[in-house]
Design a protein around this motif. Structure first.
Motif, PDB file in Angstrom:
ATOM      1  N   ASN A 139      78.157 -29.085 -67.693  1.00  0.00           N
ATOM      2  CA  ASN A 139      77.535 -30.396 -67.876  1.00  0.00           C
ATOM      3  C   ASN A 139      76.474 -30.551 -66.793  1.00  0.00           C
ATOM      4  O   ASN A 139      75.579 -29.734 -66.714  1.00  0.00           O
ATOM      5  N   TYR A 140      76.575 -31.518 -65.927  1.00  0.00           N
ATOM      6  CA  TYR A 140      75.560 -31.709 -64.888  1.00  0.00           C
ATOM      7  C   TYR A 140      76.071 -31.326 -63.508  1.00  0.00           C
ATOM      8  O   TYR A 140      75.447 -31.641 -62.496  1.00  0.00           O
ATOM      9  N   THR A 141      77.200 -30.631 -63.479  1.00  0.00           N
ATOM     10  CA  THR A 141      77.814 -30.252 -62.209  1.00  0.00           C
ATOM     11  C   THR A 141      77.479 -28.807 -61.868  1.00  0.00           C
ATOM     12  O   THR A 141      77.746 -27.893 -62.667  1.00  0.00           O
ATOM     13  N   LEU A 142      76.903 -28.580 -60.693  1.00  0.00           N
ATOM     14  CA  LEU A 142      76.605 -27.232 -60.215  1.00  0.00           C
ATOM     15  C   LEU A 142      77.913 -26.565 -59.808  1.00  0.00           C
ATOM     16  O   LEU A 142      78.579 -27.014 -58.883  1.00  0.00           O
ATOM     17  N   VAL A 143      78.301 -25.521 -60.516  1.00  0.00           N
ATOM     18  CA  VAL A 143      79.572 -24.845 -60.242  1.00  0.00           C
ATOM     19  C   VAL A 143      79.384 -23.445 -59.674  1.00  0.00           C
ATOM     20  O   VAL A 143      80.322 -22.862 -59.117  1.00  0.00           O
ATOM     21  N   GLY A 144      78.176 -22.880 -59.803  1.00  0.00           N
ATOM     22  CA  GLY A 144      77.963 -21.527 -59.317  1.00  0.00           C
ATOM     23  C   GLY A 144      76.493 -21.175 -59.260  1.00  0.00           C
ATOM     24  O   GLY A 144      75.615 -22.008 -59.532  1.00  0.00           O
ATOM     25  N   MET A 145      76.235 -19.936 -58.886  1.00  0.00           N
ATOM     26  CA  MET A 145      74.870 -19.424 -58.829  1.00  0.00           C
ATOM     27  C   MET A 145      74.909 -17.930 -59.116  1.00  0.00           C
ATOM     28  O   MET A 145      75.934 -17.279 -58.922  1.00  0.00           O
ATOM     29  N   ASN A 146      73.797 -17.408 -59.618  1.00  0.00           N
ATOM     30  CA  ASN A 146      73.667 -15.961 -59.731  1.00  0.00           C
ATOM     31  C   ASN A 146      72.210 -15.563 -59.642  1.00  0.00           C
ATOM     32  O   ASN A 146      71.314 -16.377 -59.848  1.00  0.00           O
ATOM     33  N   TYR A 147      72.027 -14.321 -59.268  1.00  0.00           N
ATOM     34  CA  TYR A 147      70.690 -13.729 -59.171  1.00  0.00           C
ATOM     35  C   TYR A 147      70.756 -12.411 -59.910  1.00  0.00           C
ATOM     36  O   TYR A 147      71.574 -11.545 -59.592  1.00  0.00           O
ATOM     37  N   LEU A 148      69.904 -12.271 -60.921  1.00  0.00           N
ATOM     38  CA  LEU A 148      69.909 -11.101 -61.786  1.00  0.00           C
ATOM     39  C   LEU A 148      68.563 -10.394 -61.685  1.00  0.00           C
ATOM     40  O   LEU A 148      67.522 -11.046 -61.577  1.00  0.00           O
ATOM     41  N   MET A 176      85.067 -24.930 -71.960  1.00  0.00           N
ATOM     42  CA  MET A 176      84.126 -24.898 -70.850  1.00  0.00           C
ATOM     43  C   MET A 176      82.864 -24.173 -71.301  1.00  0.00           C
ATOM     44  O   MET A 176      82.919 -23.078 -71.825  1.00  0.00           O
ATOM     45  N   THR A 177      81.746 -24.819 -71.115  1.00  0.00           N
ATOM     46  CA  THR A 177      80.455 -24.219 -71.434  1.00  0.00           C
ATOM     47  C   THR A 177      79.612 -24.227 -70.179  1.00  0.00           C
ATOM     48  O   THR A 177      79.407 -25.279 -69.570  1.00  0.00           O
ATOM     49  N   VAL A 178      79.134 -23.060 -69.795  1.00  0.00           N
ATOM     50  CA  VAL A 178      78.269 -22.987 -68.624  1.00  0.00           C
ATOM     51  C   VAL A 178      76.834 -22.764 -69.085  1.00  0.00           C
ATOM     52  O   VAL A 178      76.586 -22.120 -70.097  1.00  0.00           O
ATOM     53  N   VAL A 179      75.917 -23.337 -68.321  1.00  0.00           N
ATOM     54  CA  VAL A 179      74.494 -23.222 -68.612  1.00  0.00           C
ATOM     55  C   VAL A 179      73.805 -22.694 -67.370  1.00  0.00           C
ATOM     56  O   VAL A 179      74.048 -23.176 -66.258  1.00  0.00           O
ATOM     57  N   LEU A 180      72.939 -21.680 -67.559  1.00  0.00           N
ATOM     58  CA  LEU A 180      72.157 -21.130 -66.463  1.00  0.00           C
ATOM     59  C   LEU A 180      70.857 -21.912 -66.366  1.00  0.00           C
ATOM     60  O   LEU A 180      70.129 -22.037 -67.342  1.00  0.00           O
ATOM     61  N   GLN A 181      70.594 -22.472 -65.174  1.00  0.00           N
ATOM     62  CA  GLN A 181      69.371 -23.252 -64.961  1.00  0.00           C
ATOM     63  C   GLN A 181      68.619 -22.668 -63.777  1.00  0.00           C
ATOM     64  O   GLN A 181      69.197 -22.430 -62.714  1.00  0.00           O
ATOM     65  N   ARG A 182      67.346 -22.450 -63.964  1.00  0.00           N
ATOM     66  CA  ARG A 182      66.516 -21.861 -62.910  1.00  0.00           C
ATOM     67  C   ARG A 182      66.634 -22.650 -61.607  1.00  0.00           C
ATOM     68  O   ARG A 182      66.739 -23.873 -61.623  1.00  0.00           O
ATOM     69  N   VAL A 183      66.585 -21.928 -60.502  1.00  0.00           N
ATOM     70  CA  VAL A 183      66.527 -22.590 -59.203  1.00  0.00           C
ATOM     71  C   VAL A 183      65.206 -23.345 -59.142  1.00  0.00           C
ATOM     72  O   VAL A 183      64.155 -22.826 -59.512  1.00  0.00           O
TER      73      VAL A 183
END
Length: 178
Positions: free
Chosen positions: A52-61, A1-8
């Motif tokens: 991949n192209y599926t939104l699985v989560g969110m975060n604010y740092l 599993m590879t997650v990618v952080l993408q700007r809102v």
């Protein structure tokens, strides 16, 4: 599993807002439009998390000097208990390894109805290397939190300053919409 952080952005904003609204108690939320408005590439980092192209989560740092504060981290309900929380925290730890990384969890105390959930959350972060800072702090709504960190200690004074900042953010009216 590879997650990618993408700007809102305009494409994922509505989906992330729904996840945000579904994940946090109102008394712990900064208005969503305010978060979007103040997010930038320097010290306010608002991400959708993708597998991949599926939104699985969110975060604010939030970055403050040598400290990275995890203000919000949520997993889409459809993807919970599948390892995404661990993957996201590990991605943050890898990406920001030169920072003291800290977050707050709701106080663990048997007087709370959801204490079992609070215990699980604390154990989750402990398994990922976070340590309690051995103090409790209350937000402007009176909710009590425990601070946890990795890569160094974080003082209650630093967290108080962040909470004062959050209080100001919550009170400022949003001027623009995206």
């Amino acid at each position: 599993m590879t997650v990618v952080l993408q700007r809102v952005n305009n494409e994922n904003m509505d989906e992330i807002k729904k996840m945000y609204d579904d994940s946090f108690p109102k008394e712990e939320m900064i208005p969503y439009n305010k978060l979007v408005e103040i997010s930038n590439d320097i010290d306010h980092l608002f991400y959708g998390v993708y597998d991949n192209y599926t939104l699985v989560g969110m975060n604010y740092l939030i970055v403050k000097k040598d400290m990275l504060y995890v203000l919000y981290l949520a997993i889409n309900k459809a993807y919970q208990n599948k390892g995404y929380g661990k993957a996201i925290v590990n991605e943050i730890k890898n990406k920001y390894s030169n920072y003291r990384i800290c977050l707050n969890i709701e106080e663990v105390n048997p007087k709370f109805i959801n204490n079992d959930q609070r215990i699980k959350r604390k154990r989750f972060y402990q398994l990922l290397g976070f340590e309690s800072q051995d103090y409790l702090i209350s937000n402007h709504e009176g909710i009590t939190f425990e601070t946890m960190s990795i890569n160094g200690d974080v003082s209650s004074k630093e967290i108080h300053a962040l909470f004062d900042y959050f209080k100001k953010l919550s009170q400022i009216k949003t001027n623009r919409k995206r």
